[in-house]
Design a protein around this motif. Structure first.
Motif, PDB file in Angstrom:
ATOM      1  N   PHE A  14      51.517  43.055  40.211  1.00 49.53           N
ATOM      2  CA  PHE A  14      51.726  42.390  38.928  1.00 49.53           C
ATOM      3  C   PHE A  14      53.191  42.014  38.720  1.00 49.53           C
ATOM      4  CE2 PHE A  14      47.586  44.302  37.943  1.00 49.53           C
ATOM      5  CZ  PHE A  14      46.941  43.160  37.476  1.00 49.53           C
ATOM      6  N   VAL A  15      54.113  42.813  39.231  1.00 48.00           N
ATOM      7  CA  VAL A  15      55.538  42.464  39.143  1.00 48.00           C
ATOM      8  C   VAL A  15      55.820  41.208  39.966  1.00 48.00           C
ATOM      9  CG1 VAL A  15      57.843  43.212  39.837  1.00 48.00           C
ATOM     10  CG2 VAL A  15      56.375  44.748  38.565  1.00 48.00           C
ATOM     11  N   LEU A  16      55.244  41.104  41.151  1.00 51.20           N
ATOM     12  CA  LEU A  16      55.421  39.909  41.969  1.00 51.20           C
ATOM     13  C   LEU A  16      54.880  38.676  41.250  1.00 51.20           C
ATOM     14  CD1 LEU A  16      56.171  38.468  44.623  1.00 51.20           C
ATOM     15  CD2 LEU A  16      53.900  39.091  45.471  1.00 51.20           C
ATOM     16  N   GLY A  17      53.708  38.784  40.662  1.00 50.66           N
ATOM     17  CA  GLY A  17      53.148  37.655  39.911  1.00 50.66           C
ATOM     18  C   GLY A  17      54.015  37.276  38.727  1.00 50.66           C
ATOM     19  N   GLY A  18      54.499  38.263  37.997  1.00 47.73           N
ATOM     20  CA  GLY A  18      55.364  37.982  36.855  1.00 47.73           C
ATOM     21  C   GLY A  18      56.688  37.366  37.275  1.00 47.73           C
ATOM     22  N   LEU A  19      57.229  37.839  38.377  1.00 46.82           N
ATOM     23  CA  LEU A  19      58.488  37.301  38.876  1.00 46.82           C
ATOM     24  C   LEU A  19      58.334  35.840  39.305  1.00 46.82           C
ATOM     25  CD1 LEU A  19      60.827  39.704  39.938  1.00 46.82           C
ATOM     26  CD2 LEU A  19      60.879  37.815  41.532  1.00 46.82           C
ATOM     27  N   LEU A  20      57.196  35.516  39.909  1.00 47.21           N
ATOM     28  CA  LEU A  20      56.956  34.126  40.301  1.00 47.21           C
ATOM     29  C   LEU A  20      56.825  33.219  39.090  1.00 47.21           C
ATOM     30  CD1 LEU A  20      54.510  34.454  43.307  1.00 47.21           C
ATOM     31  CD2 LEU A  20      56.841  33.614  43.329  1.00 47.21           C
ATOM     32  N   VAL A  21      56.196  33.697  38.038  1.00 44.20           N
ATOM     33  CA  VAL A  21      56.070  32.894  36.823  1.00 44.20           C
ATOM     34  C   VAL A  21      57.422  32.746  36.145  1.00 44.20           C
ATOM     35  CG1 VAL A  21      55.054  32.866  34.511  1.00 44.20           C
ATOM     36  CG2 VAL A  21      53.645  33.447  36.468  1.00 44.20           C
ATOM     37  N   MET A  31      58.117  27.115  49.518  1.00 40.82           N
ATOM     38  CA  MET A  31      57.884  28.558  49.504  1.00 40.82           C
ATOM     39  C   MET A  31      57.048  28.978  48.294  1.00 40.82           C
ATOM     40  SD  MET A  31      60.671  31.615  49.404  1.00 40.82           S
ATOM     41  CE  MET A  31      61.498  31.193  50.891  1.00 40.82           C
ATOM     42  N   ARG A  32      57.158  28.225  47.212  1.00 44.19           N
ATOM     43  CA  ARG A  32      56.471  28.576  45.964  1.00 44.19           C
ATOM     44  C   ARG A  32      54.947  28.608  46.119  1.00 44.19           C
ATOM     45  NH1 ARG A  32      57.628  24.438  41.546  1.00 44.19           N
ATOM     46  NH2 ARG A  32      59.535  24.495  42.741  1.00 44.19           N
ATOM     47  N   ARG A  33      54.403  27.652  46.838  1.00 47.04           N
ATOM     48  CA  ARG A  33      52.945  27.588  46.994  1.00 47.04           C
ATOM     49  C   ARG A  33      52.417  28.796  47.752  1.00 47.04           C
ATOM     50  NH1 ARG A  33      49.698  22.368  48.704  1.00 47.04           N
ATOM     51  NH2 ARG A  33      50.600  21.855  46.718  1.00 47.04           N
ATOM     52  N   TRP A  34      53.055  29.146  48.871  1.00 45.83           N
ATOM     53  CA  TRP A  34      52.566  30.280  49.677  1.00 45.83           C
ATOM     54  C   TRP A  34      52.789  31.602  48.965  1.00 45.83           C
ATOM     55  CZ3 TRP A  34      49.117  29.148  52.941  1.00 45.83           C
ATOM     56  CH2 TRP A  34      49.135  27.916  53.575  1.00 45.83           C
ATOM     57  N   MET A  35      53.893  31.714  48.247  1.00 42.02           N
ATOM     58  CA  MET A  35      54.118  32.946  47.489  1.00 42.02           C
ATOM     59  C   MET A  35      53.098  33.084  46.360  1.00 42.02           C
ATOM     60  SD  MET A  35      58.240  33.314  47.330  1.00 42.02           S
ATOM     61  CE  MET A  35      58.167  34.859  46.441  1.00 42.02           C
ATOM     62  N   ALA A  36      52.718  31.969  45.754  1.00 40.61           N
ATOM     63  CA  ALA A  36      51.712  32.005  44.701  1.00 40.61           C
ATOM     64  C   ALA A  36      50.352  32.419  45.261  1.00 40.61           C
ATOM     65  CB  ALA A  36      51.617  30.648  44.015  1.00 40.61           C
ATOM     66  N   VAL A  37      50.011  31.915  46.436  1.00 43.83           N
ATOM     67  CA  VAL A  37      48.735  32.291  47.061  1.00 43.83           C
ATOM     68  C   VAL A  37      48.724  33.776  47.408  1.00 43.83           C
ATOM     69  CG1 VAL A  37      47.305  31.962  49.114  1.00 43.83           C
ATOM     70  CG2 VAL A  37      48.212  29.982  47.894  1.00 43.83           C
ATOM     71  N   ALA A  39      50.567  36.150  46.031  1.00 43.67           N
ATOM     72  CA  ALA A  39      50.543  36.911  44.784  1.00 43.67           C
ATOM     73  C   ALA A  39      49.146  36.914  44.172  1.00 43.67           C
ATOM     74  CB  ALA A  39      51.549  36.340  43.796  1.00 43.67           C
ATOM     75  N   LEU A  40      48.449  35.791  44.250  1.00 45.46           N
ATOM     76  CA  LEU A  40      47.090  35.722  43.718  1.00 45.46           C
ATOM     77  C   LEU A  40      46.152  36.655  44.475  1.00 45.46           C
ATOM     78  CD1 LEU A  40      45.256  34.255  41.686  1.00 45.46           C
ATOM     79  CD2 LEU A  40      44.792  32.597  43.474  1.00 45.46           C
ATOM     80  N   VAL A  41      46.274  36.710  45.786  1.00 42.19           N
ATOM     81  CA  VAL A  41      45.454  37.616  46.589  1.00 42.19           C
ATOM     82  C   VAL A  41      45.776  39.075  46.250  1.00 42.19           C
ATOM     83  CG1 VAL A  41      45.032  38.418  48.948  1.00 42.19           C
ATOM     84  CG2 VAL A  41      45.073  35.978  48.457  1.00 42.19           C
ATOM     85  N   PHE A  42      47.077  39.380  46.126  1.00 45.44           N
ATOM     86  CA  PHE A  42      47.482  40.747  45.785  1.00 45.44           C
ATOM     87  C   PHE A  42      46.960  41.144  44.406  1.00 45.44           C
ATOM     88  CE2 PHE A  42      51.526  41.029  48.621  1.00 45.44           C
ATOM     89  CZ  PHE A  42      50.716  41.141  49.732  1.00 45.44           C
ATOM     90  N   ILE A  43      47.051  40.248  43.430  1.00 45.11           N
ATOM     91  CA  ILE A  43      46.591  40.561  42.074  1.00 45.11           C
ATOM     92  C   ILE A  43      45.074  40.715  42.045  1.00 45.11           C
ATOM     93  CG2 ILE A  43      46.412  39.634  39.734  1.00 45.11           C
ATOM     94  CD1 ILE A  43      49.253  38.506  40.151  1.00 45.11           C
ATOM     95  N   ALA A  44      44.362  39.876  42.774  1.00 49.39           N
ATOM     96  CA  ALA A  44      42.900  40.011  42.839  1.00 49.39           C
ATOM     97  C   ALA A  44      42.513  41.344  43.471  1.00 49.39           C
ATOM     98  CB  ALA A  44      42.296  38.849  43.624  1.00 49.39           C
ATOM     99  N   PHE A  45      43.220  41.744  44.520  1.00 50.57           N
ATOM    100  CA  PHE A  45      42.931  43.030  45.150  1.00 50.57           C
ATOM    101  C   PHE A  45      43.308  44.182  44.225  1.00 50.57           C
ATOM    102  CE2 PHE A  45      43.860  46.456  48.284  1.00 50.57           C
ATOM    103  CZ  PHE A  45      42.558  46.608  48.738  1.00 50.57           C
ATOM    104  N   ALA A  46      44.368  44.013  43.446  1.00 49.27           N
ATOM    105  CA  ALA A  46      44.758  45.045  42.480  1.00 49.27           C
ATOM    106  C   ALA A  46      43.670  45.213  41.413  1.00 49.27           C
ATOM    107  CB  ALA A  46      46.089  44.696  41.834  1.00 49.27           C
TER     108      ALA A  46
END
Length: 59
Positions: A14-21, A31-37, A39-46
């Motif tokens: 969630f910190v990674l997702g918040g930092l990207l936003v 780099m933004r697109r791959w980091m967003a993907v 982060a989305l996978v990490f948040i879904a797994f969380a």
């Protein structure tokens, strides 16, 4: 499953997702697109880990 490692992963996802936003203007577009993907996978797994921990809490 160790609860402390699960909790650390959930917090960091969630910190990674918040930092990207929060810093989306300073991250390069390529780099933004791959980091967003990622982060989305990490948040879904969380979210899955949260639901799984609630489902197995009584066992």
């Amino acid at each position: 499953m160790d609860a402390s490692t699960t909790l650390i992963f959930i917090i960091l996802a969630f910190v990674l997702g918040g930092l990207l936003v929060w810093k989306k203007e300073t991250i390069p577009a390529a780099m933004r697109r791959w980091m967003a993907v990622v982060a989305l996978v990490f948040i879904a797994f969380a979210f899955f880990l949260i639901v799984y921990s609630f489902a197995t809490a009584g066992m």
